[in-house]
Structure formats: structure tokens, C-alpha cells
Design a protein around this motif. Structure first.
Motif, short mmCIF file in Angstrom:
data_model
loop_
_atom_site.label_atom_id
_atom_site.label_comp_id
_atom_site.label_asym_id
_atom_site.label_seq_id
_atom_site.Cartn_x
_atom_site.Cartn_y
_atom_site.Cartn_z
N GLY A 290 -30.61 68.54 -3.17
CA GLY A 290 -30.53 67.24 -2.19
C GLY A 290 -31.18 67.61 -0.55
O GLY A 290 -31.42 66.62 -0.10
N SER A 291 -31.10 68.69 -0.42
CA SER A 291 -31.52 69.36 0.99
C SER A 291 -32.88 69.37 1.12
O SER A 291 -33.81 69.25 0.13
CB SER A 291 -30.86 70.59 1.17
N ARG A 292 -33.36 69.06 2.49
CA ARG A 292 -34.85 69.05 2.81
C ARG A 292 -35.10 70.16 3.69
O ARG A 292 -34.51 70.20 4.56
CB ARG A 292 -35.28 67.70 3.23
N GLN A 293 -36.18 70.83 3.55
CA GLN A 293 -36.52 72.02 4.28
C GLN A 293 -37.60 71.51 5.29
O GLN A 293 -38.60 71.15 4.73
CB GLN A 293 -37.05 72.99 3.45
N GLY A 294 -37.82 71.86 6.55
CA GLY A 294 -38.72 71.59 7.56
C GLY A 294 -39.58 72.87 7.84
O GLY A 294 -39.67 73.97 7.33
N LEU A 295 -40.56 72.23 8.73
CA LEU A 295 -41.42 73.45 9.05
C LEU A 295 -40.90 74.36 10.18
O LEU A 295 -40.54 73.75 11.15
CB LEU A 295 -42.77 72.66 9.59
#
Length: 202
Positions: free
Chosen positions: A115-120
């Protein structure tokens, strides 16, 4: 809230295993183990950001053999990792669970908690003008400071406990987006930092 790591001691040197680069080129680039405790009631998610605040601001001084980057040169932030929407029941990220190797042009789908989201991260901008390396660098990419820098770089890992399950973020997003989105939603934060240098004289 407390943040600890079996991979690095607070204020201590970061091992090559958790760096993106070394004196010979690219390093293993594994994310360090991180664990947090003392989470406040009402926490619905976590966000994580790793920043190096010691990055030189004069680009043409970087990586030169004919000069060193002065210790007192003005510095700026360089983001090495940003992740949002880490579930409220997560308390640990295992070493190498989110990054296990440097990928030219960036990791397209880095691993992370469900469910996590990785950013730039900021390697996206750093490599933007290099056709062999340019791409979207998502997730963790570790230390790779200039070998000619007179300053030892510091890497701050920060975990934020939030009162929302998800943040309103664009796709893709960066650390600035996360900072704006979590304003007014931070219940607690914890941090630790390590150091890294490729200057043989330091």
C-alpha cells in the motif's frame, strides 16, 4: 517516537552496503534497516524522507581532480528517499527490502510495504542531462557524494506519524509534495542520521 537502525549508528559512518557509490563506481545501494517505536495514538500512516543537506551548490566544482569543493561552499538538500502511505501497523523496514542495487535510469517499481507509494529522489534531476542515466529515480538510492568534497556528508532519515491513511499527492511525487500534503497531519516524528564521504583525506 523513536527511530533506530541495526544498519547504522546515529551519527556514525554509513557502510558501503547502504551507499549508491564508492571510490570504484556504483555500490550495493541497499536501503538500511529502520525501525520505529513509541507511535502515538491516532496514527493512520507513516511517511519517510531521507535527505543529505550537504550537497554542493556549484555544479562545475563536483568530481574534479584539479580542485576540492571548499567546506564553506553554500550547500543545499538532496533527497535520497521519499515514501508515503506506509500502513499504520508497519514498524520496520528490513535492510535491502526496498532497494537492493543501483539501477541506471531508475527503479521503475521499487519494493515497499503493501500500500505504500515511493516518490522520486533527486538523482532524477542530477542525471537528467545524461542520456545513459536519465530517468525517473523512484525509491531509495543511497549516498554518492563527490570524492573531491572537503565536507563529510550527513544523511538524515526521518519518519513521520500521520493522522491520515493516505496523502493527496500527484503522480509522480517528490519530497516537497509530501511536506506540503502532510502539513497539519503530523502527530510525531523521529530521526537519525549517518555520515558518508568518498574523500580519502577525510
Amino acid at each position: 517516537m523513536q527511530l533506530t537502525s541495526t544498519s547504522l549508528g546515529n551519527g556514525a559512518a554509513i557502510a558501503r552496503e547502504f551507499a549508491a557509490g564508492d571510490a570504484d563506481g556504483f555500490a550495493p545501494d541497499r536501503n538500511p534497516q529502520l525501525a520505529w517505536s513509541g507511535v502515538p495514538e491516532g496514527t493512520r500512516s507513516f511517511a519517510l524522507i531521507c535527505v543529505d543537506p550537504d550537497v554542493p551548490t556549484v555544479a562545475d566544482t563536483v568530481g574534479r581532480t584539479d580542485m576540492t569543493i571548499p567546506r564553506d561552499q553554500p550547500r543545499c538538500d538532496f533527497v535520497h528517499w521519499v515514501m508515503a502511505d506506509i500502513a499504520a501497523d508497519v514498524r520496520e523496514l528490513a535492510a535491502g527490502s526496498c532497494s537492493d542495487g543501483f539501477v541506471a535510469k531508475g527503479k521503475t517499481a521499487p519494493a515497499g510495504p503493501a500500500g505504500s507509494r515511493q516518490g522520486l529522489n533527486d538523482f532524477t534531476g542530477w542525471f537528467a542531462g545524461n542520456p545513459d542515466m536519465a530517468g525517473a529515480y523512484l525509491g531509495y538510492d543511497g549516498p554518492y557524494p563527490p570524492f573531491n568534497d572537503e565536507r563529510v556528508h550527513r544523511y538524515f532519515f526521518r519518519v513521520f506519524a500521520l493522522d491520515v491513511a493516505t496523502l493527496e499527492l500527484p503522480t509522480p511525487f517528490n519530497a516537497g509534495d509530501v511536506h506540503r500534503a502532510m502539513q497539519g497531519h503530523v502527530l510525531a516524528e523521529a530521526s537519525l542520521h549517518g555520515t558518508y564521504t568518498l574523500n580519502p583525506s577525510l
